[in-house]
Design an enzyme around this catalytic site. Structure first.
Site, PDB file in Angstrom:
ATOM      1  N   SER A  46      50.449  20.335  58.181  1.00 37.82           N
ATOM      2  CA  SER A  46      51.032  19.674  59.240  1.00 37.82           C
ATOM      3  C   SER A  46      50.184  19.820  60.631  1.00 37.82           C
ATOM      4  O   SER A  46      50.235  18.978  61.488  1.00 37.82           O
ATOM      5  CB  SER A  46      52.472  19.794  59.433  1.00 37.82           C
ATOM      6  OG  SER A  46      52.779  21.029  59.732  1.00 37.82           O
ATOM      7  N   TYR A  65      54.640  15.392  63.458  1.00 42.47           N
ATOM      8  CA  TYR A  65      54.943  15.784  61.927  1.00 42.47           C
ATOM      9  C   TYR A  65      55.200  14.752  61.271  1.00 42.47           C
ATOM     10  O   TYR A  65      54.580  14.940  60.086  1.00 42.47           O
ATOM     11  CB  TYR A  65      56.010  16.941  62.194  1.00 42.47           C
ATOM     12  CG  TYR A  65      56.349  17.332  60.883  1.00 42.47           C
ATOM     13  CD1 TYR A  65      55.811  18.245  60.210  1.00 42.47           C
ATOM     14  CD2 TYR A  65      57.610  16.950  60.208  1.00 42.47           C
ATOM     15  CE1 TYR A  65      56.042  18.907  59.031  1.00 42.47           C
ATOM     16  CE2 TYR A  65      58.049  17.600  59.106  1.00 42.47           C
ATOM     17  CZ  TYR A  65      57.137  18.238  58.423  1.00 42.47           C
ATOM     18  OH  TYR A  65      57.539  19.043  57.176  1.00 42.47           O
ATOM     19  N   ASN A 115      65.737   3.447  56.575  1.00 36.64           N
ATOM     20  CA  ASN A 115      65.423   4.589  57.055  1.00 36.64           C
ATOM     21  C   ASN A 115      66.044   4.629  58.650  1.00 36.64           C
ATOM     22  O   ASN A 115      65.835   3.893  59.378  1.00 36.64           O
ATOM     23  CB  ASN A 115      63.914   4.529  57.189  1.00 36.64           C
ATOM     24  CG  ASN A 115      63.232   5.839  58.148  1.00 36.64           C
ATOM     25  OD1 ASN A 115      63.875   6.849  58.098  1.00 36.64           O
ATOM     26  ND2 ASN A 115      61.983   5.624  58.553  1.00 36.64           N
ATOM     27  N   GLY A 116      66.837   5.871  58.807  1.00 37.71           N
ATOM     28  CA  GLY A 116      67.373   6.001  59.887  1.00 37.71           C
ATOM     29  C   GLY A 116      68.970   6.609  59.902  1.00 37.71           C
ATOM     30  O   GLY A 116      69.169   6.972  58.927  1.00 37.71           O
ATOM     31  N   ASP A 158      52.980  22.991  64.272  1.00 36.35           N
ATOM     32  CA  ASP A 158      53.782  21.600  64.909  1.00 36.35           C
ATOM     33  C   ASP A 158      54.845  21.837  65.416  1.00 36.35           C
ATOM     34  O   ASP A 158      55.254  21.070  66.401  1.00 36.35           O
ATOM     35  CB  ASP A 158      53.830  20.580  63.651  1.00 36.35           C
ATOM     36  CG  ASP A 158      54.913  21.190  62.507  1.00 36.35           C
ATOM     37  OD1 ASP A 158      55.882  21.028  62.775  1.00 36.35           O
ATOM     38  OD2 ASP A 158      54.226  21.660  61.558  1.00 36.35           O
ATOM     39  N   GLY A 162      60.500  11.504  52.073  1.00 33.85           N
ATOM     40  CA  GLY A 162      61.481  11.732  51.344  1.00 33.85           C
ATOM     41  C   GLY A 162      61.320  12.315  49.884  1.00 33.85           C
ATOM     42  O   GLY A 162      60.589  11.343  49.299  1.00 33.85           O
TER      43      GLY A 162
END
Length: 495
Positions: free
Chosen positions: A298, A257, A117-118, A361, A43
């Site tokens: 990635s 990723y 986080n979520g 990816d 982030g």
């Protein structure tokens, strides 16, 4: 970030990174800074740290990257022997300063700071309920709903208050939380987002979204925090509270990723898992070619795996500008028109006259992949064969990934042959779900695969919007809150 960077990014966007530390002998704010630095990939919109010393919780958060947010002066005022930290990408609520974390709610001995986080799928209903109970909100995130839900729980014991909240929350959450005296970490019963526990020196403990953060601060990885587990860390050490949560649903995109390739999940180094994805792609979609190019950064590991399994030489055919988008300066129209050329530069002498396997990816909206293929062709590539580590993404995510709405997903609107023609590739091959599971090396039932299959681990509102807590007719942000990217401190006590 700039709108230009958003248009050049056709991958699922990061979610958030969380960290926590209990270490009486250490400078916890400084250690938190370096841990967040290691988790920056999760982030880049805002960052924050809250500390506690047994008496007071102090918090400091601003818009921007970790290196932009914190100064020596700010860190020196974040005193205490425990801390939590957060890096944000907005999956619920706008990218504005009042939504930066950690969230601090309550007063006195009931004050808590929380980093999340979520995504909570029933946040709107819970927010309305808490509004009716008289709880006030500074921002528009589901994280603040979680914090106030814990505060509202009809229990004195903090573990019971957390358990009460977990029983009412639907969706994904990996959380670090401070009271004035204790550090907590807990994870949703499905384990959608990762969280791990580490040891720092003789008496310190840390928790983090990924193991890569532990090595940066000299901590040793102990174990992953289990789905449905509550961990309490205080002067008595680590204590765990856990009930069997049944089904598992770790987001498979952590492997594809999101997480750094040097992180470990389920005892597997992610770099080797991504190599294995490339190898599975080579088995499922072989092609005669001269070079394999992994889209940096990635798909670098997957490209190496494809090359090794196919016997086709790997090549660095694209150079990435790793600082693209890390600025708030709006580009001129001339620069904006350059599009994906700002992000990648092809190596003409490597690509000219070659048949190229291009490994990436994922393809989400299909906005940048055609431009990348055009770059390779303009640099002289004779053929471009697209290979994708993720199966076709046909369903949106509601558990903390800002992916796209279903109508924006190219694989929800087009067949694979149609996508091949649209992106301008000579051939197109997606890794199958079965091949992906073989590559990660863990049981299929351990993962959330909803973006591929539509089988969500919990019921979801299919039109759920990341701005639902702002756009609801019953919930409005105060007019004084600006949607600008201006920096702002959000202290629990004035710093």
């Amino acid at each position: 970030m700039t709108g230009l960077f958003n248009r050049l990014t056709d991958t699922p966007r990061e979610e958030c990174g969380v960290f926590g530390i209990y270490a009486p002998a250490e400078e916890v704010s400084r250690i938190s800074f370096f841990a967040l630095f290691a988790l920056q990939h999760r982030g880049q919109e805002s960052a924050g740290i809250a500390t506690a010393d047994g008496y007071t919780i102090r918090s400091y958060s601003r818009m921007g990257l970790v290196s932009q947010v914190f100064s020596e002066s700010a860190l020196s005022q974040l005193t205490g022997h425990m801390a939590i930290g957060h890096n944000r990408y907005s999956t619920s609520g706008s990218s504005i300063s009042c939504n930066a974390q950690p969230v601090v709610v309550g007063e006195g001995e009931r004050q808590i700071a929380l980093a999340h986080n979520g995504n909570i799928t029933n946040a709107l209903a819970l927010r309305r309920e808490l509004d009716d109970l008289g709880y006030t909100f500074k921002g528009s995130t589901d994280s603040e709903v979680i914090a106030n839900l814990i505060s509202s729980a009809p229990f004195y014991d903090m573990e019971e208050r957390i358990r009460y909240a977990m029983g009412r929350l639907q969706g994904a959450y990996s959380i670090t939380m401070l009271t004035r005296e204790t550090l907590y970490a807990f994870r949703d019963p499905l384990g959608v987002r990762p969280l791990c526990l580490g040891k720092l020196g003789d008496s310190g403990w840390v928790v983090a979204s990924e193991t890569c953060a532990l090595g940066h601060i000299g901590a040793d990885f102990i174990r992953e925090i289990e789905p449905g587990e509550i961990v309490r860390i205080d002067p008595n050490g680590v204590e765990s509270f856990k009930e069997d949560s049944g089904r598992r649903a770790l987001c498979i995109f952590e492997y594809i990723y999101f997480a750094r390739p040097d992180s470990i999940m389920n005892n597997r180094l992610l770099y080797t898992a991504r190599q294995a994805m490339g190898a599975e792609l080579a088995k499922e979609h072989p092609v005669e070619a001269d070079l394999v190019v992994g889209v940096p950064d990635s798909a670098t590991a997957a490209g190496a795996g494809y090359a090794l399994a196919s016997g086709i030489p790997p090549a660095e055919g694209l150079i990435k500008n790793r600082y693209m988008g890390r600025t708030f300066i709006e580009p001129t129209q001339r620069i904006r028109d350059l599009g994906v050329k700002l992000k990648f530069n092809p190596l003409q002498s490597v690509l000219e006259g070659k048949r190229v396997v291009l490994v990436d990816d994922s393809i989400v909206r299909g906005t940048t992949t055609p431009q990348v293929i055009k770059l390779l062709r303009k640099a002289g590539a004779k053929e471009v064969h697209m290979r994708v580590c993720a199966p076709p993404i046909r369903h949106p995510c509601f558990f903390g990934v800002d992916m796209a709405t279903r109508r924006e997903l190219i694989a929800a609107r087009m067949t694979v042959p149609d996508i091949k023609n649209y992106i301008g590739a000579d051939s197109l091959g997606y890794l199958s779900v079965e091949g992906l599971i073989r590559a990660v090396g863990a049981p299929k039932e351990n993962f959330c695969l909803a973006c591929f299959t539509g089988d969500y681990p919990v019921p979801v509102q299919l039109e759920l919007d990341k701005l639902a807590l702002e756009d609801s007719t019953q919930i409005r942000l105060p007019e004084s809150f600006s949607r600008s990217m201006d920096a702002e401190e959000i202290p629990a006590v004035s710093l």
